[in-house]
Design an enzyme around this catalytic site. Structure first.
Site, PDB file in Angstrom:
ATOM      1  N   SER A 138       0.835  -1.189   0.000  1.00 19.70           N
ATOM      2  CA  SER A 138       0.000   0.000   0.000  1.00 19.70           C
ATOM      3  C   SER A 138       0.880   1.252   0.000  1.00 19.70           C
ATOM      4  CB  SER A 138      -0.960  -0.044   1.190  1.00 19.70           C
ATOM      5  OG  SER A 138      -1.946   0.947   1.094  1.00 19.70           O
ATOM      6  N   ASP A 166       0.323  -4.162  -3.983  1.00 18.47           N
ATOM      7  CA  ASP A 166      -0.810  -3.247  -4.102  1.00 18.47           C
ATOM      8  C   ASP A 166      -0.415  -1.811  -3.719  1.00 18.47           C
ATOM      9  OD1 ASP A 166      -3.265  -3.597  -5.270  1.00 18.47           O
ATOM     10  OD2 ASP A 166      -4.375  -3.789  -3.400  1.00 18.47           O
ATOM     11  N   HIS A 242      -7.453  -5.380  -0.954  1.00 15.77           N
ATOM     12  CA  HIS A 242      -6.235  -4.638  -0.655  1.00 15.77           C
ATOM     13  C   HIS A 242      -5.556  -5.086   0.636  1.00 15.77           C
ATOM     14  CE1 HIS A 242      -3.566  -1.194  -0.834  1.00 15.77           C
ATOM     15  NE2 HIS A 242      -3.968  -0.773   0.350  1.00 15.77           N
TER      16      HIS A 242
END
EC number: 3.1.1.14
Length: 315
Positions: A138, A166, A242
């Protein structure tokens, strides 16, 4: 194909593992009860426990926004069980939109590895500091790209591979958080290392109308991969979200939020196994020089724990 088949990387490896929490230096001093050279940030370290002495490549792993490094314990143990040392710093507890401090902190931890890591490893485990990977999830993925691109700071230790799990560079195109990483110019990243980008198919889907998607289109994995040059690998996992590579149990308020803020798959375990396994395959290819497993995954000759939307390998 070697007897170490593709499917093995998605299961625990041959090594037992040890996970330890290491506190950071306090005020620049060290007491006799503390580690000899304390790190600049708290660390979660996962190491293999080989039956005899061995030297193992290293991975520096950055957690996602407002998450704890402990939320990735199962993932980093999976990687360590296949013969890698994983160092996961706790980069912040409260943070704003600017990720400059995370980049700086990751660089500080990386430079500390030369003088402090070996003191914390089991006697039979040696760190191969000439082969170090950099990974992040992330916003940790964004800051890992930024560090590899030397956006804010350089490190004395050079990285050999980069993994973005991600990665996210803000809220939307035009709403990137500082320092921006994406330029929207294809193949513009000047990286002297191979790169792998892992994306989640549900990351760009809203869980409910009150919250934005956790990995919005325009600033997510697709955009990061478009700017990578060869060699680069790209995998997008269908039907998983996610945060589906986190531990099954994530405690506290932030742990509870990890289950309700993002669109999730049915279970975290398959996504976590895939992410851990594909990281192992990529690092074996580029930190150990054995691409057998990675190519087997590309060719689809083994069963994966998830279904993939996208597979691209430009080697």
């Amino acid at each position: 194909m070697s007897p170490f088949t593709c499917s093995n990387v998605f299961e625990s490896g041959k090594h037992a593992t040890k996970v330890q929490i290491v506190e950071a230096a306090r005020g620049g001093t060290t007491s006799e009860s503390e580690v000899p050279v304390p790190p600049p940030k708290p660390l979660l370290i996962a190491t293999p426990l080989p039956s005899q002495e061995g030297e193992f490549p290293l991975l520096v792993f950055s957690h996602g926004y407002l998450l704890y490094n402990s939320f990735y314990s199962q993932l980093i143990q999976h990687v360590a069980s296949h013969g890698f040392i994983v160092v996961a710093p706790q980069l912040y507890t409260v943070a704003g939109p600017d990720s400059s401090e995370e980049i700086k902190s990751t660089a500080q931890v990386t430079d500390w590895l030369f003088k402090g890591l070996q003191n914390l490893l089991p006697p039979q485990v040696k760190a191969k500091l000439s082969k170090v990977g950099l990974a992040g999830h992330s916003r940790g993925g964004k800051s890992s790209f930024a560090l590899a691109l030397s956006k804010e700071i350089n490190t004395a230790l050079k990285f050999s591979a980069l993994i973005g799990i991600d990665p996210v560079d803000g809220m939307d195109k035009g709403k990137q958080t500082p320092p921006p990483v994406l330029t929207y110019v294809p193949h513009s990243f000047e990286l002297d290392m191979p790169v792998m980008v892992i994306g989640s198919g549900l990351g760009e889907v809203k869980r409910n109308p009150l919250f934005p998607p956790c990995a919005p289109k325009g600033v997510n994995h697709e955009d990061f991969f478009k700017e990578c040059k060869e060699p680069a690998c790209y995998f997008v996992v269908k039907d998983y979200g996610h945060l589906d590579m986190l531990d099954d149990e994530t405690k506290g308020i932030r742990g509870k939020f990890s289950y309700c803020l993002c669109k999730n798959g049915e279970s975290r375990e398959p996504m976590r196994r895939f992410v851990g396994g594909i990281m192992v395959a990529f690092m074996k290819a580029y930190l150990e020089g054995d691409s057998t497993i990675l190519m087997a995954i590309k060719d689809g000759s083994e069963t994966l724990p998830v279904e993939l939307e996208t597979v691209e390998l430009h080697l």
